[in-house]
Design a protein around this motif. Structure first.
Motif, PDB file in Angstrom:
ATOM      1  N   VAL A 163       0.840  -1.203   0.000  1.00 24.32           N
ATOM      2  CA  VAL A 163       0.000   0.000   0.000  1.00 24.32           C
ATOM      3  C   VAL A 163       0.875   1.254   0.000  1.00 24.32           C
ATOM      4  O   VAL A 163       0.628   2.206  -0.750  1.00 24.32           O
ATOM      5  CB  VAL A 163      -0.966  -0.011   1.212  1.00 24.32           C
ATOM      6  CG1 VAL A 163      -1.648   1.334   1.373  1.00 24.32           C
ATOM      7  CG2 VAL A 163      -1.998  -1.118   1.056  1.00 24.32           C
ATOM      8  N   ILE A 164       1.908   1.252   0.819  1.00 20.73           N
ATOM      9  CA  ILE A 164       2.824   2.404   0.875  1.00 20.73           C
ATOM     10  C   ILE A 164       3.508   2.588  -0.481  1.00 20.73           C
ATOM     11  O   ILE A 164       3.618   3.715  -0.981  1.00 20.73           O
ATOM     12  CB  ILE A 164       3.854   2.226   2.007  1.00 20.73           C
ATOM     13  CG1 ILE A 164       3.156   2.349   3.368  1.00 20.73           C
ATOM     14  CG2 ILE A 164       4.984   3.237   1.884  1.00 20.73           C
ATOM     15  CD1 ILE A 164       4.028   1.973   4.549  1.00 20.73           C
ATOM     16  N   ILE A 204       3.271   5.903  -2.917  1.00 21.41           N
ATOM     17  CA  ILE A 204       4.469   6.613  -3.358  1.00 21.41           C
ATOM     18  C   ILE A 204       4.492   6.727  -4.884  1.00 21.41           C
ATOM     19  O   ILE A 204       4.778   7.797  -5.433  1.00 21.41           O
ATOM     20  CB  ILE A 204       5.751   5.931  -2.825  1.00 21.41           C
ATOM     21  CG1 ILE A 204       5.853   6.147  -1.304  1.00 21.41           C
ATOM     22  CG2 ILE A 204       6.997   6.452  -3.541  1.00 21.41           C
ATOM     23  CD1 ILE A 204       6.964   5.371  -0.651  1.00 21.41           C
ATOM     24  N   VAL A 205       4.183   5.649  -5.583  1.00 20.06           N
ATOM     25  CA  VAL A 205       4.167   5.679  -7.049  1.00 20.06           C
ATOM     26  C   VAL A 205       3.121   6.663  -7.557  1.00 20.06           C
ATOM     27  O   VAL A 205       3.372   7.439  -8.474  1.00 20.06           O
ATOM     28  CB  VAL A 205       3.913   4.264  -7.614  1.00 20.06           C
ATOM     29  CG1 VAL A 205       3.584   4.313  -9.100  1.00 20.06           C
ATOM     30  CG2 VAL A 205       5.124   3.374  -7.364  1.00 20.06           C
ATOM     31  N   ILE A 206       1.954   6.692  -6.941  1.00 16.96           N
ATOM     32  CA  ILE A 206       0.898   7.615  -7.359  1.00 16.96           C
ATOM     33  C   ILE A 206       1.322   9.061  -7.124  1.00 16.96           C
ATOM     34  O   ILE A 206       1.165   9.918  -7.994  1.00 16.96           O
ATOM     35  CB  ILE A 206      -0.424   7.304  -6.626  1.00 16.96           C
ATOM     36  CG1 ILE A 206      -0.995   5.986  -7.138  1.00 16.96           C
ATOM     37  CG2 ILE A 206      -1.437   8.431  -6.806  1.00 16.96           C
ATOM     38  CD1 ILE A 206      -2.178   5.465  -6.345  1.00 16.96           C
ATOM     39  N   VAL A 207       1.890   9.344  -5.960  1.00 20.27           N
ATOM     40  CA  VAL A 207       2.318  10.705  -5.645  1.00 20.27           C
ATOM     41  C   VAL A 207       3.438  11.146  -6.588  1.00 20.27           C
ATOM     42  O   VAL A 207       3.389  12.251  -7.144  1.00 20.27           O
ATOM     43  CB  VAL A 207       2.760  10.821  -4.170  1.00 20.27           C
ATOM     44  CG1 VAL A 207       3.459  12.136  -3.905  1.00 20.27           C
ATOM     45  CG2 VAL A 207       1.558  10.661  -3.259  1.00 20.27           C
ATOM     46  N   PHE A 255       5.652  14.213 -11.173  1.00 24.06           N
ATOM     47  CA  PHE A 255       6.420  14.288 -12.414  1.00 24.06           C
ATOM     48  C   PHE A 255       5.516  14.450 -13.631  1.00 24.06           C
ATOM     49  O   PHE A 255       5.863  15.134 -14.583  1.00 24.06           O
ATOM     50  CB  PHE A 255       7.332  13.064 -12.559  1.00 24.06           C
ATOM     51  CG  PHE A 255       8.481  13.081 -11.588  1.00 24.06           C
ATOM     52  CD1 PHE A 255       9.479  14.032 -11.705  1.00 24.06           C
ATOM     53  CD2 PHE A 255       8.551  12.170 -10.552  1.00 24.06           C
ATOM     54  CE1 PHE A 255      10.540  14.072 -10.804  1.00 24.06           C
ATOM     55  CE2 PHE A 255       9.602  12.200  -9.656  1.00 24.06           C
ATOM     56  CZ  PHE A 255      10.594  13.146  -9.776  1.00 24.06           C
ATOM     57  N   GLY A 256       4.351  13.836 -13.603  1.00 29.45           N
ATOM     58  CA  GLY A 256       3.399  14.028 -14.697  1.00 29.45           C
ATOM     59  C   GLY A 256       2.917  15.458 -14.754  1.00 29.45           C
ATOM     60  O   GLY A 256       2.826  16.058 -15.824  1.00 29.45           O
ATOM     61  N   GLY A 257       2.624  16.042 -13.607  1.00 27.32           N
ATOM     62  CA  GLY A 257       2.204  17.443 -13.550  1.00 27.32           C
ATOM     63  C   GLY A 257       3.307  18.370 -14.004  1.00 27.32           C
ATOM     64  O   GLY A 257       3.068  19.350 -14.710  1.00 27.32           O
ATOM     65  N   LYS A 258       4.531  18.058 -13.629  1.00 28.17           N
ATOM     66  CA  LYS A 258       5.665  18.884 -14.052  1.00 28.17           C
ATOM     67  C   LYS A 258       5.830  18.811 -15.565  1.00 28.17           C
ATOM     68  O   LYS A 258       6.054  19.817 -16.225  1.00 28.17           O
ATOM     69  CB  LYS A 258       6.930  18.414 -13.336  1.00 28.17           C
ATOM     70  CG  LYS A 258       8.107  19.307 -13.564  1.00 28.17           C
ATOM     71  CD  LYS A 258       9.258  18.938 -12.669  1.00 28.17           C
ATOM     72  CE  LYS A 258      10.391  19.919 -12.925  1.00 28.17           C
ATOM     73  NZ  LYS A 258      11.499  19.720 -12.072  1.00 28.17           N
ATOM     74  N   LEU A 259       5.690  17.618 -16.122  1.00 28.75           N
ATOM     75  CA  LEU A 259       5.801  17.451 -17.569  1.00 28.75           C
ATOM     76  C   LEU A 259       4.701  18.229 -18.274  1.00 28.75           C
ATOM     77  O   LEU A 259       4.946  18.952 -19.230  1.00 28.75           O
ATOM     78  CB  LEU A 259       5.720  15.971 -17.927  1.00 28.75           C
ATOM     79  CG  LEU A 259       5.728  15.635 -19.418  1.00 28.75           C
ATOM     80  CD1 LEU A 259       7.079  15.999 -20.007  1.00 28.75           C
ATOM     81  CD2 LEU A 259       5.432  14.174 -19.626  1.00 28.75           C
ATOM     82  N   ILE A 260       3.489  18.121 -17.790  1.00 26.36           N
ATOM     83  CA  ILE A 260       2.357  18.825 -18.394  1.00 26.36           C
ATOM     84  C   ILE A 260       2.521  20.317 -18.203  1.00 26.36           C
ATOM     85  O   ILE A 260       2.333  21.105 -19.129  1.00 26.36           O
ATOM     86  CB  ILE A 260       1.028  18.340 -17.794  1.00 26.36           C
ATOM     87  CG1 ILE A 260       0.751  16.908 -18.246  1.00 26.36           C
ATOM     88  CG2 ILE A 260      -0.127  19.251 -18.208  1.00 26.36           C
ATOM     89  CD1 ILE A 260      -0.382  16.249 -17.496  1.00 26.36           C
TER      90      ILE A 260
END
Length: 144
Positions: A13-14, A18-21, A26-31
């Motif tokens: 779960v942890i 972590i992967v989602i966060v 990084f996805g938001g930074k790329l966008i």
């Protein structure tokens, strides 16, 4: 009846959290890093094609982001006296804006004239534009 997770279940779960966060970050930074040009270009095509003021500002933003300052020289209005060469113009822009991240705030047009406002931290840069022969051009920029 709900079961409690053992240590392996908690670890999974942890790891998923972590992967989602990190993916969101990084996805938001790329966008975010590509968003102004991508959105602006799409809007320009939808609004009025490549001769729309938004298309000019999208090209200008791309050149500023990519630090291809000589590309901006060809975007200048024919009414601007070109007292410097393209190379000198690019060097002046590089000296003034190389460490600057411009963010488009707004584009305003009225008839054949308008301007784009960019922010950079607490400072603003206004780029006047003018329509010449059905094509939008930069009317003045960093000539000093």
């Amino acid at each position: 009846m709900a079961r409690k997770l053992n240590w392996l279940g908690k670890l999974v779960v942890i790891a998923v959290v972590i992967v989602i966060v990190m993916g969101g970050y990084f996805g938001g930074k790329l966008i975010y890093n590509n968003m102004p040009t991508n959105l602006l270009t799409g809007f320009a095509v939808a609004r009025g094609g490549t001769d729309a003021p938004e298309a000019l500002i999208a090209k200008f933003s791309g050149a500023m982001t990519n630090k291809t300052y000589s590309d901006i020289f060809s975007m200048l209005s024919s009414t601007i006296p070109k007292s410097v060469t393209e190379t000198e113009f690019a060097a002046k822009l590089a000296a003034k804006f190389d460490n600057t991240n411009l963010v488009l705030e707004k584009i305003t047009t009225e008839g054949e004239k308008g301007f784009a406002v960019f922010s950079s931290g607490s400072e603003y840069v206004t780029v006047p534009i003018v329509r010449e022969n059905k094509t939008w051009k930069i009317n003045y920029f960093a000539a000093e």
